[in-house]
Scaffold this active site. Sequence first.
Site, PDB file in Angstrom:
ATOM      1  N   SER A 152      28.124  46.522  -6.066  1.00 24.39           N
ATOM      2  CA  SER A 152      27.194  45.729  -6.435  1.00 24.39           C
ATOM      3  C   SER A 152      25.474  45.200  -6.113  1.00 24.39           C
ATOM      4  O   SER A 152      25.238  46.955  -5.527  1.00 24.39           O
ATOM      5  CB  SER A 152      27.809  44.578  -7.138  1.00 24.39           C
ATOM      6  OG  SER A 152      26.727  44.227  -8.255  1.00 24.39           O
ATOM      7  N   ASP A 249      32.465  48.988 -17.134  1.00 25.53           N
ATOM      8  CA  ASP A 249      31.985  47.619 -16.652  1.00 25.53           C
ATOM      9  C   ASP A 249      30.943  47.497 -17.166  1.00 25.53           C
ATOM     10  O   ASP A 249      29.892  48.373 -17.512  1.00 25.53           O
ATOM     11  CB  ASP A 249      30.722  48.697 -15.322  1.00 25.53           C
ATOM     12  CG  ASP A 249      30.162  47.623 -14.566  1.00 25.53           C
ATOM     13  OD1 ASP A 249      29.880  46.869 -14.756  1.00 25.53           O
ATOM     14  OD2 ASP A 249      29.888  47.926 -13.159  1.00 25.53           O
ATOM     15  N   HIS A 279      33.723  46.355 -14.061  1.00 28.47           N
ATOM     16  CA  HIS A 279      33.075  46.048 -12.502  1.00 28.47           C
ATOM     17  C   HIS A 279      33.092  45.838 -11.711  1.00 28.47           C
ATOM     18  O   HIS A 279      32.802  45.987 -10.266  1.00 28.47           O
ATOM     19  CB  HIS A 279      31.866  45.020 -13.224  1.00 28.47           C
ATOM     20  CG  HIS A 279      30.889  44.727 -12.142  1.00 28.47           C
ATOM     21  ND1 HIS A 279      29.574  45.443 -12.057  1.00 28.47           N
ATOM     22  CD2 HIS A 279      30.314  43.653 -11.036  1.00 28.47           C
ATOM     23  CE1 HIS A 279      28.745  45.263 -10.853  1.00 28.47           C
ATOM     24  NE2 HIS A 279      29.269  43.683 -10.533  1.00 28.47           N
TER      25      HIS A 279
END
Length: 306
Positions: A152, A249, A279
């Site tokens: 991320s 996601d 995600h």
Amino acid sequence: MAGAGMAAVAAWGPCRSWGWAAVSSGSHHGLSALLARTPQRAPRCLPACRQKTSLSFLNRPDLPNLAYKRLKGKSPGIIFIPGYLSNMNGTKALAIEEFCKSLGHAYIRFDYSGVGSSDGNLQESTVGKWRKDVLSIIDDLAIGPQILVGASLGGWLMLHAAIARPEKVMALIGVATAVDGLVTQFNQLPVELKKEVEMKGVWAMPSKYHEEGKYHIPYSFIKEAEHHCLLHSPIPVNCPIRLLHGMKDDVVPWHTSMQVADRVLSKDVDIILRKHSDHRMKEKADIQLLVYTIDDLIDKLSTIVN
């Protein structure tokens, strides 16, 4: 090298159908070939009593001390860079550690300043300060060439690290790479809501991944992050890059990985999309794909070095 990795990966469970699509930029075929192979032995469990990694602190005179855990081993080493407010004890970080133990490769996981066991005030944290944290880990702890794995927001920071330390960063693996993520999300808000955030000084960003159901992000954090955006121009990174992204996601669209691939100067870029992953990409098959990808890059870099 790849064969040893395959045996270690088997610990994550039997092979299953992957449900992913790969988009390749350049002539890299190693991962496809690796995934096409099947282990020659039945899945086995990793030994439960391997060497333990103890918590250590990187002392920095003018900056908060960083908590980290390190495995010593072969090159290239692996460094895991966590996501926003995530610490070094997440599923992916621990899975990579077990994988590196099985292959005897060096590995470092750490907490950003203000997060987890590291010193510092979270309210004073910025993307710029966390970028310095990553560079401190690379400069002061890592020995020899490194593969960075960024989750991320960590995927955003790994690109900054590759730009700043091209002589040491040999390859990148992004998991749900959130380059420019918070800035992009904020800029997509209605004008009225952006004005309200500016007035209050904090953005209550909804998130199912936070126990309160939302992150409280200082407006100053967003404004500082704008200085570190990368997608507006070519990204001067030339090393091999692998971008893994779930098509379910709902935090960082998988199209972001496409944008990153388009912007980086590297010609060795693969995007691997998992149709049903979210995600976090922390399911067993997601982890299996991640360690396969690490193993393939280790094999590729070892071939280049030799």
